[in-house]
Structure formats: structure tokens, C-alpha cells
Scaffold this active site. Structure first.
Site, PDB file in Angstrom:
ATOM      1  N   ASP A 197       0.824  -1.211   0.000  1.00  0.00           N
ATOM      2  CA  ASP A 197       0.000   0.000   0.000  1.00  0.00           C
ATOM      3  C   ASP A 197       0.861   1.266   0.000  1.00  0.00           C
ATOM      4  O   ASP A 197       0.645   2.182  -0.782  1.00  0.00           O
ATOM      5  CB  ASP A 197      -0.975   0.006   1.193  1.00  0.00           C
ATOM      6  CG  ASP A 197      -0.290  -0.283   2.536  1.00  0.00           C
ATOM      7  OD1 ASP A 197       0.933  -0.507   2.569  1.00  0.00           O
ATOM      8  OD2 ASP A 197      -1.001  -0.295   3.558  1.00  0.00           O
ATOM      9  N   ASP A 206       7.101   3.598   3.672  1.00  0.00           N
ATOM     10  CA  ASP A 206       7.383   4.672   4.614  1.00  0.00           C
ATOM     11  C   ASP A 206       8.895   4.649   4.882  1.00  0.00           C
ATOM     12  O   ASP A 206       9.674   5.160   4.092  1.00  0.00           O
ATOM     13  CB  ASP A 206       6.532   4.417   5.866  1.00  0.00           C
ATOM     14  CG  ASP A 206       6.604   5.529   6.878  1.00  0.00           C
ATOM     15  OD1 ASP A 206       6.910   6.667   6.506  1.00  0.00           O
ATOM     16  OD2 ASP A 206       6.356   5.266   8.071  1.00  0.00           O
ATOM     17  N   LYS A 243       6.232   7.546   0.600  1.00  0.00           N
ATOM     18  CA  LYS A 243       6.617   8.700   1.434  1.00  0.00           C
ATOM     19  C   LYS A 243       8.134   8.779   1.400  1.00  0.00           C
ATOM     20  O   LYS A 243       8.815   8.429   2.359  1.00  0.00           O
ATOM     21  CB  LYS A 243       6.187   8.467   2.888  1.00  0.00           C
ATOM     22  CG  LYS A 243       4.749   8.721   3.210  1.00  0.00           C
ATOM     23  CD  LYS A 243       4.581   8.681   4.732  1.00  0.00           C
ATOM     24  CE  LYS A 243       3.152   8.461   5.118  1.00  0.00           C
ATOM     25  NZ  LYS A 243       3.003   8.228   6.572  1.00  0.00           N
ATOM     26  N   PHE A 245      -0.036  11.321   7.742  1.00  0.00           N
ATOM     27  CA  PHE A 245      -0.610  10.002   7.972  1.00  0.00           C
ATOM     28  C   PHE A 245      -1.908   9.880   7.189  1.00  0.00           C
ATOM     29  O   PHE A 245      -2.847  10.643   7.385  1.00  0.00           O
ATOM     30  CB  PHE A 245      -0.843   9.731   9.458  1.00  0.00           C
ATOM     31  CG  PHE A 245      -1.014   8.266   9.715  1.00  0.00           C
ATOM     32  CD1 PHE A 245       0.101   7.436   9.805  1.00  0.00           C
ATOM     33  CD2 PHE A 245      -2.277   7.693   9.796  1.00  0.00           C
ATOM     34  CE1 PHE A 245      -0.037   6.065   9.980  1.00  0.00           C
ATOM     35  CE2 PHE A 245      -2.424   6.322   9.972  1.00  0.00           C
ATOM     36  CZ  PHE A 245      -1.303   5.516  10.070  1.00  0.00           C
TER      37      PHE A 245
HETATM   38  P1  IMP Z   1       7.740   0.799   6.436  1.00  0.00           P
HETATM   39  O1  IMP Z   1       8.284  -0.538   6.743  1.00  0.00           O
HETATM   40  O2  IMP Z   1       8.155   1.834   7.431  1.00  0.00           O
HETATM   41  O3  IMP Z   1       8.003   1.248   5.024  1.00  0.00           O
HETATM   42  O4  IMP Z   1       6.204   0.717   6.699  1.00  0.00           O
HETATM   43  C1  IMP Z   1       5.287   0.468   5.708  1.00  0.00           C
HETATM   44  C2  IMP Z   1       3.969   0.141   6.371  1.00  0.00           C
HETATM   45  O5  IMP Z   1       3.632   1.115   7.348  1.00  0.00           O
HETATM   46  C3  IMP Z   1       2.842   0.177   5.367  1.00  0.00           C
HETATM   47  O6  IMP Z   1       2.609  -1.081   4.790  1.00  0.00           O
HETATM   48  C4  IMP Z   1       1.666   0.605   6.212  1.00  0.00           C
HETATM   49  O7  IMP Z   1       1.058  -0.518   6.784  1.00  0.00           O
HETATM   50  C5  IMP Z   1       2.276   1.430   7.312  1.00  0.00           C
HETATM   51  N1  IMP Z   1       2.127   2.881   7.060  1.00  0.00           N
HETATM   52  C6  IMP Z   1       3.105   3.765   6.787  1.00  0.00           C
HETATM   53  N2  IMP Z   1       2.623   4.999   6.607  1.00  0.00           N
HETATM   54  C7  IMP Z   1       1.285   4.890   6.740  1.00  0.00           C
HETATM   55  C8  IMP Z   1       0.198   5.844   6.652  1.00  0.00           C
HETATM   56  O8  IMP Z   1       0.358   7.057   6.393  1.00  0.00           O
HETATM   57  N3  IMP Z   1      -1.040   5.342   6.855  1.00  0.00           N
HETATM   58  C9  IMP Z   1      -1.284   4.040   7.139  1.00  0.00           C
HETATM   59  N4  IMP Z   1      -0.316   3.119   7.226  1.00  0.00           N
HETATM   60  C10 IMP Z   1       0.967   3.552   7.039  1.00  0.00           C
HETATM   61 MG    MG Z   2       0.886  -2.416   5.418  1.00  0.00          MG
END
Ligand code: IMP
Ligand code: MG
Length: 179
Positions: A99, A102, A130, A151
Site C-alpha cells: 500500500d 514509509d 513517502k 498520515f
Molecule cells: P515501512 O516498513 O516503514 O516502510 O512501513 C510500511 C507500512 O507502514 C505500510 O505497509 C503501512 O502498513 C504502514 N504505514 C506507513 N505509513 C502509513 C500511513 O500514512 N497510513 C497508514 N499506514 C501507514
Molecule cells: Mg501495510
């Protein structure tokens, strides 16, 4: 539910147009390869269902779940596998469908995992990126939209398991997660 959303970033119509384009790119790049599309649960489920239909080429699907977030809105940096794919991925052209990227922690770990299992190739398709928050060395091969650090919820994305069914992507009001 809608009242908790501060502003709509991407409408249902705009999302549909962008997903059709992404599906077209994947169809072009993977024609004749029958890729294995892996949905990273739960957030990618809505995007995934639209994307595989937009691609319209022979492909197979599987599901995986990882957690790094808990119920909060800030990444903890840990990645834990909650659900495994149900097949041998060696020799397969894998597309990890997420989805949002981050910090990149989850996808960085997953990409390494699929490569170590002998996948012929591993690419990443994320609806949102992001980029400013990236700490892990990982880039998506297909991205719907790059967004600022806010967010967001809807189109599969949640806050504490809520808002996933919103048809658009919107910025969640700060009061909702800061109280
Ligand atoms: P990462 O491992 O930090 O890249 O995290 C990715 C995961 O964090 C995504 O699959 C989402 O489940 C969650 N996530 C990151 N940002 C958001 C947001 O703005 N809204 C909802 N879920 C988020
Ligand atoms: Mg996720």
C-alpha cells in the site's frame, strides 16, 4: 468516519485512473512471464484486487503479512512475518505489492527474503511512497503517487484497523491519533 479525514488527497476516480496505468505498465513489462504477484496484507488488499485486474495478463497471486507498526502511527523499525506465502518462489518473477512505503524497512527485508529464496526477479509496486521518510535502502519499481509526510488512510490503509474501506485516500486529522 469521513469526519475524521482532514482532506482528500486522491479521489476514487483518480485512484482508478492511476491503477489502470500501473496495471498497463506491469502488463507490458511482464508479458509472457506469468509473474507471481504477492499482496502484502492487510493494507495492500484493495489496491491489489484492482491492480491484478488492471494488469489483465496471466499471473498468479499469493499473500503475505508482516508487521512493524502495532496500533500506532509511527514505525517501530521491526519486521515480523505474520503470514507466509503458500508456494515455492524459486525461479519466479515476483512483484511485491504494498500500500505504502514509509521507512522502507518492511519491503527491504521482504525483497532480501524473496531473493534469498531464489526468485528470478523481485520488484516492488507500491501505491504510495513517502520518500522523505525512507531510512532503508529500497526503491519501488512502480509507484502510484509520491506523497508528503502525512498520515493517510483509506483504499486499504488503516489507522488502528479503521478506515480501510474508505474509497479515497485522505489525510487523517491529527486529533484522531494524538488524543
Ligand atoms: P515501512 O516498513 O516503514 O516502510 O512501513 C510500511 C507500512 O507502514 C505500510 O505497509 C503501512 O502498513 C504502514 N504505514 C506507513 N505509513 C502509513 C500511513 O500514512 N497510513 C497508514 N499506514 C501507514
Ligand atoms: Mg501495510
Amino acid at each position: 468516519m469521513h469526519k475524521d479525514v482532514e482532506k482528500i488527497l486522491f479521489s476514487e476516480e483518480r485512484i482508478a485512473r492511476r491503477v489502470a496505468e500501473l496495471g498497463g505498465e506491469i502488463a507490458r513489462d511482464y508479458e509472457g512471464e506469468a509473474p507471481l504477484m504477492v499482496c502484502i496484507l492487510k493494507g495492500a488488499c484493495v489496491f491489489f484486487a484492482d491492480l491484478i485486474r488492471a494488469a489483465g495478463i496471466p499471473l498468479s497471486i499469493d499473500f503475505m503479512a508482516v508487521s512493524s507498526y502495532g496500533a500506532g502511527s509511527v514505525s517501530s523499525g521491526r519486521v515480523k512475518i505474520e503470514k507466509e506465502v503458500g508456494q515455492d518462489v524459486s525461479g519466479r518473477h515476483v512483484v511485491l505489492v504494498e500500500d505504502i512505503i514509509d521507512t522502507g524497512n518492511s519491503l527491504c527485508a521482504l525483497k532480501e527474503l524473496f531473493s534469498s529464496r531464489g526468485a528470478a526477479s523481485v520488484k516492488i509496486c507500491a501505491f504510495l511512497d513517502k520518500k522523505a521518510r525512507r531510512t532503508a535502502p529500497v526503491e519501488a519499481d512502480y509507484v502510484g503517487y509520491e506523497i508528503e509526510d502525512a498520515f493517510v488512510v483509506g483504499y486499504g490503509l488503516d489507522y488502528a484497523e479503521r478506515y480501510r474501506q474508505l474509497p479515497y485516500i485522505g489525510v487523517l486529522r491529527k486529533e484522531v491519533y494524538e488524543k
